[in-house]
Motif scaffolding. Structure first.
Motif, mmCIF file in Angstrom:
data_model
loop_
_atom_site.group_PDB
_atom_site.id
_atom_site.type_symbol
_atom_site.label_atom_id
_atom_site.label_comp_id
_atom_site.label_asym_id
_atom_site.label_seq_id
_atom_site.Cartn_x
_atom_site.Cartn_y
_atom_site.Cartn_z
ATOM 1 N N UNK A 1 8.595 -0.738 -20.726
ATOM 2 C CA UNK A 1 7.296 -0.208 -20.300
ATOM 3 C C UNK A 1 6.432 0.006 -21.537
ATOM 4 N N UNK A 2 5.275 -0.646 -21.547
ATOM 5 C CA UNK A 2 4.343 -0.530 -22.671
ATOM 6 C C UNK A 2 3.362 0.618 -22.458
ATOM 7 N N UNK A 3 3.008 0.865 -21.205
ATOM 8 C CA UNK A 3 2.056 1.922 -20.899
ATOM 9 C C UNK A 3 2.245 2.327 -19.444
ATOM 10 N N UNK A 4 2.071 3.617 -19.186
ATOM 11 C CA UNK A 4 2.236 4.135 -17.828
ATOM 12 C C UNK A 4 1.216 5.245 -17.594
ATOM 13 N N UNK A 5 0.539 5.190 -16.443
ATOM 14 C CA UNK A 5 -0.442 6.216 -16.083
ATOM 15 C C UNK A 5 -0.196 6.625 -14.639
ATOM 16 N N UNK A 6 -0.054 7.945 -14.400
ATOM 17 C CA UNK A 6 0.117 8.476 -13.050
ATOM 18 C C UNK A 6 -1.054 9.381 -12.729
ATOM 19 N N UNK A 7 -1.508 9.344 -11.473
ATOM 20 C CA UNK A 7 -2.678 10.124 -11.081
ATOM 21 C C UNK A 7 -2.358 11.584 -10.823
ATOM 22 N N UNK A 8 -1.150 11.900 -10.451
ATOM 23 C CA UNK A 8 -0.834 13.230 -9.950
ATOM 24 C C UNK A 8 -0.884 13.186 -8.434
ATOM 25 N N UNK A 9 -0.187 14.123 -7.829
ATOM 26 C CA UNK A 9 -0.046 14.129 -6.374
ATOM 27 C C UNK A 9 -1.329 14.538 -5.672
ATOM 28 N N UNK A 10 -1.643 13.834 -4.589
ATOM 29 C CA UNK A 10 -2.631 14.299 -3.628
ATOM 30 C C UNK A 10 -1.883 14.480 -2.322
ATOM 31 N N UNK A 11 -2.280 15.461 -1.538
ATOM 32 C CA UNK A 11 -1.538 15.754 -0.316
ATOM 33 C C UNK A 11 -2.477 16.227 0.781
ATOM 34 N N UNK A 12 -2.076 15.962 2.015
ATOM 35 C CA UNK A 12 -2.838 16.362 3.191
ATOM 36 C C UNK A 12 -1.858 16.724 4.295
ATOM 37 N N UNK A 13 -2.144 17.820 5.006
ATOM 38 C CA UNK A 13 -1.274 18.246 6.094
ATOM 39 C C UNK A 13 -1.286 17.214 7.209
ATOM 40 N N UNK A 14 -0.151 17.124 7.905
ATOM 41 C CA UNK A 14 -0.035 16.192 9.023
ATOM 42 C C UNK A 14 -0.692 16.778 10.269
ATOM 43 N N UNK A 15 -1.026 15.886 11.190
ATOM 44 C CA UNK A 15 -1.505 16.290 12.504
ATOM 45 C C UNK A 15 -2.864 16.944 12.486
ATOM 46 N N UNK A 16 -3.053 17.911 13.387
ATOM 47 C CA UNK A 16 -4.367 18.524 13.558
ATOM 48 C C UNK A 16 -4.656 19.631 12.553
ATOM 49 N N UNK A 17 -3.678 20.023 11.733
ATOM 50 C CA UNK A 17 -3.910 21.063 10.727
ATOM 51 C C UNK A 17 -4.656 20.461 9.545
ATOM 52 N N UNK A 18 -5.525 21.236 8.942
ATOM 53 C CA UNK A 18 -6.270 20.757 7.786
ATOM 54 C C UNK A 18 -6.638 21.924 6.887
ATOM 55 N N UNK A 19 -6.933 21.581 5.646
ATOM 56 C CA UNK A 19 -7.323 22.593 4.672
ATOM 57 C C UNK A 19 -8.760 22.389 4.239
ATOM 58 N N UNK A 20 -9.503 21.613 5.022
ATOM 59 C CA UNK A 20 -10.856 21.243 4.634
ATOM 60 C C UNK A 20 -11.840 22.387 4.623
#
Length: 176
Positions: A143-162
Motif C-alpha cells: 500500500x502506497x497511500x490510504x485515505x479513509x473518510x470516517x464513519x457516517x451512520x443513519x438509523x434504520x427504518x422510520x427513526x431519524x436524527x434529522x
C-alpha cells in the motif's frame, strides 16, 4: 466500548474546531469524525465515534451540550443503524499481478478509480469490518497511500436524527 454519536450543529465557520477542541481539552479521543451539510443548508451533521465507558459518554454529551452551535446529540450506538465508510487505497502493482488485484476488488465490490504504469487506486465503501478486510487483503501488494473518510451512520427504518422545527425550538428554549 465504541459509541457512535450523530450531532447536528449550526453550519458556521469554526464549529468543527470548537468541537475538536472540546474533545482535546477534555482528553477524549475521537476514533472517527465525518462532517457534512444536511438537506438544510444552515445545519451540518457530525458523525463522531468515540471510545469510552458510560462515564466518558456522559461527559462528552454534557460538554457538547455546552456549545452554542450544537443543536441535537443522538447516541445511536444501541439502535439499529446503517453505517458506511469510504476508503481510497493506492497499491503498487506489477502489470502481471493486476488481475489478482482486480479479483480482490470484485470480491469486495470495490472499483478501480485510477490506473498507472505501476500503481492501481481503488475505492471501496462499507462498514468497518469490510474496509479493514479490504485493506488487509491488499497489504501484500504494498500500500502506497490510504485515505479513509470516517464513519457516517443513519438509523434504520422510520427513526431519524434529522433537524426538525421541534429540535430548533428546543435549542432556542435552552438559550433563554
Amino acid at each position: 466500548m465504541r459509541h457512535t454519536l450523530a450531532v447536528l450543529v449550526e453550519n458556521n465557520p469554526g464549529v468543527l474546531a470548537r468541537v475538536a477542541g472540546l474533545f482535546s481539552r477534555r482528553g477524549f479521543n475521537i476514533d472517527s469524525l465525518a462532517v457534512g451539510r444536511t438537506d438544510n443548508p444552515t445545519v451540518s451533521r457530525m458523525t463522531i465515534v468515540v471510545e469510552g465507558d458510560a462515564r466518558v459518554l456522559e461527559q462528552v454529551n454534557k460538554q457538547l451540550h455546552k456549545l452554542v452551535d450544537v443543536i441535537k446529540i443522538s447516541d445511536i450506538t444501541a439502535d439499529e443503524f446503517v453505517d458506511r465508510e469510504l476508503v481510497l487505497i493506492k497499491v503498487s502493482v506489477d502489470p502481471s499481478l493486476r488481475g489478482e488485484v482486480m479479483q480482490i476488488a470484485d470480491v469486495f465490490r470495490a472499483r478501480i478509480v485510477d490506473l498507472g504504469k505501476k500503481t492501481v487506486t481503488l475505492e471501496c465503501t462499507g462498514n468497518d469490518g469490510k474496509i479493514n478486510a479490504f485493506e488487509e487483503s491488499l497489504q501484500s501488494y504494498g500500500i502506497k497511500e490510504l485515505v479513509r473518510t470516517g464513519k457516517i451512520a443513519m438509523q434504520r427504518g422510520s427513526r431519524y436524527t434529522g433537524f426538525t422545527e421541534r429540535s430548533q425550538k428546543m435549542n432556542t428554549n435552552q438559550e433563554d
